[in-house]
Design an enzyme around this catalytic site. Sequence first.
Site, short mmCIF file in Angstrom:
data_model
loop_
_atom_site.label_atom_id
_atom_site.label_comp_id
_atom_site.label_asym_id
_atom_site.label_seq_id
_atom_site.Cartn_x
_atom_site.Cartn_y
_atom_site.Cartn_z
N LYS A 25 -74.98 22.87 18.94
CA LYS A 25 -74.26 21.58 18.95
C LYS A 25 -74.93 20.62 19.90
O LYS A 25 -75.21 20.96 21.06
CB LYS A 25 -72.79 21.80 19.34
N MET A 68 -73.15 21.44 8.20
CA MET A 68 -71.95 20.89 7.56
C MET A 68 -72.26 20.31 6.17
O MET A 68 -71.45 20.44 5.25
CB MET A 68 -71.32 19.80 8.45
N GLY A 106 -76.97 13.70 5.76
CA GLY A 106 -77.05 14.95 6.53
C GLY A 106 -76.90 16.14 5.59
O GLY A 106 -76.37 17.19 5.96
N HIS A 112 -68.45 25.68 21.78
CA HIS A 112 -69.13 25.53 20.48
C HIS A 112 -70.43 26.32 20.47
O HIS A 112 -70.97 26.67 21.53
CB HIS A 112 -69.45 24.06 20.20
N HIS A 113 -70.95 26.53 19.27
CA HIS A 113 -72.24 27.21 19.08
C HIS A 113 -73.36 26.51 19.84
O HIS A 113 -73.26 25.32 20.17
CB HIS A 113 -72.58 27.27 17.58
N ALA A 133 -68.01 11.64 9.82
CA ALA A 133 -67.57 12.88 10.47
C ALA A 133 -68.49 13.25 11.63
O ALA A 133 -68.17 14.13 12.42
CB ALA A 133 -67.52 14.00 9.45
N1 LIG Z 1 -65.66 15.72 12.06
C1 LIG Z 1 -65.69 17.04 11.93
O1 LIG Z 1 -64.69 17.69 11.57
C2 LIG Z 1 -66.97 17.77 12.25
C3 LIG Z 1 -67.06 19.16 12.07
C4 LIG Z 1 -68.27 19.79 12.33
C5 LIG Z 1 -69.36 19.04 12.75
N2 LIG Z 1 -69.22 17.69 12.94
C6 LIG Z 1 -70.32 16.85 13.35
O2 LIG Z 1 -71.16 16.66 12.22
C7 LIG Z 1 -72.50 16.44 12.67
C8 LIG Z 1 -73.44 17.40 11.95
O3 LIG Z 1 -73.13 18.72 12.33
P1 LIG Z 1 -74.01 19.94 11.79
O4 LIG Z 1 -73.50 21.15 12.47
O5 LIG Z 1 -74.08 19.92 10.30
O6 LIG Z 1 -75.44 19.55 12.40
P2 LIG Z 1 -76.89 19.96 11.85
O7 LIG Z 1 -77.84 19.71 12.98
O8 LIG Z 1 -76.84 21.32 11.25
O9 LIG Z 1 -77.16 18.92 10.67
C9 LIG Z 1 -77.50 17.57 10.86
C10 LIG Z 1 -78.40 17.14 9.71
O10 LIG Z 1 -78.64 15.74 9.82
C11 LIG Z 1 -80.01 15.52 9.49
N3 LIG Z 1 -80.46 14.23 10.03
C12 LIG Z 1 -81.03 13.95 11.25
N4 LIG Z 1 -81.29 12.64 11.36
C13 LIG Z 1 -80.88 12.08 10.20
C14 LIG Z 1 -80.88 10.74 9.70
N5 LIG Z 1 -81.35 9.72 10.44
N6 LIG Z 1 -80.39 10.51 8.45
C15 LIG Z 1 -79.89 11.53 7.70
N7 LIG Z 1 -79.88 12.83 8.12
C16 LIG Z 1 -80.36 13.08 9.35
C17 LIG Z 1 -80.74 16.72 10.09
O11 LIG Z 1 -82.04 16.88 9.50
C18 LIG Z 1 -79.78 17.84 9.73
O12 LIG Z 1 -80.07 18.40 8.46
C19 LIG Z 1 -72.47 16.61 14.19
O13 LIG Z 1 -72.34 15.35 14.80
C20 LIG Z 1 -71.21 17.42 14.43
O14 LIG Z 1 -70.64 17.23 15.71
C21 LIG Z 1 -68.06 17.06 12.68
#
Ligand SMILES: NC(=O)c1ccc[n+]([C@@H]2O[C@H](COP(=O)([O-])OP(=O)(O)OC[C@H]3O[C@@H](n4cnc5c(N)ncnc54)[C@H](O)[C@@H]3O)[C@@H](O)[C@H]2O)c1
Length: 239
Positions: A146, A13, A8, A142-143, A86
């Site tokens: 999400k 993130m 990701g 959340h934004h 995460a």
């Molecule tokens: N645990 C924590 O503290 C925490 C904090 C913030 C966000 N999150 C979670 O993290 C995740 C990502 O959040 P975000 O805001 O960065 O989302 P985002 O949509 O900005 O980023 C997700 C990324 O994953 C990529 N992606 C999609 N399918 C994929 C695959 N099969 N393999 C690899 N990459 C792939 C997308 O192209 C994108 O770049 C969400 O599930 C969010 O809820 C967790």
Amino acid sequence: MIRVILNGACGRMGRSFATLCENTADIFIVAGVDENTKTARHSFPVYDDIGKIRVPADVIVDFSVPAALDRILRYALDNNLKLLVATTGHSRSQLNDLRLASEKIAVFKAANLSVGISVLSRLAAICADALTDFDAAITETHHKNKLDAPSGTALMLKNSITSSGPPSRAVCINSIRGGTVTGKHEVVFLGNYETITITHEATCKDVYALGAIRAIRFLSSETAGFYTPDDLFMTNSGN
Ligand SMILES: NC(=O)c1ccc[n+]([C@@H]2O[C@H](COP(=O)([O-])OP(=O)(O)OC[C@H]3O[C@@H](n4cnc5c(N)ncnc54)[C@H](O)[C@@H]3O)[C@@H](O)[C@H]2O)c1
């Protein structure tokens, strides 16, 4: 030096975590993975499939989508890597797969990597235990981008309440999506003529990236097992 594969890598993130790692001496991202490599602007190579990575690593950090889990879990098992998940919104069967994998590798699963949410969860458990006849509700904001609702954190907080107080207590979750809110969780206990409200608000997503750094350091000295933020934050709460 802890070598990391970032799944990701091009998301919000992933970018925040990668930026933080540039100034973190003991953690080095050897490669990234993202479905959409066209937006990659990183100093490390980004692949569209984890199977294309040929460099050795120690830990996979996943900030992507639930659908990516099966692929990275297989890679972690095949290459004996530790795994920090995460991402939120996994199915029950995926969570079960993670538990099974943790018999062979170290798995850290966190719906929320901020130390404040870990403390909020403990406070909610104390209230649930002491206020057995109170009603409880959670509101999370959340934004607008999400994907999952309710948030993984809200579900985790609900679990803290029902496992510490009466399991039959109904805990309503309200989810609000809009604007650029990083993440706000409010737990309310409503009794006769009195209410307790506990609120946590993250003001910048770097708080989660910082938590990921701490979780990676924690994981690096652990053997096979299933770990959560409680294992990280219950014993010390410093940085
Ligand atoms: N645990 C924590 O503290 C925490 C904090 C913030 C966000 N999150 C979670 O993290 C995740 C990502 O959040 P975000 O805001 O960065 O989302 P985002 O949509 O900005 O980023 C997700 C990324 O994953 C990529 N992606 C999609 N399918 C994929 C695959 N099969 N393999 C690899 N990459 C792939 C997308 O192209 C994108 O770049 C969400 O599930 C969010 O809820 C967790």
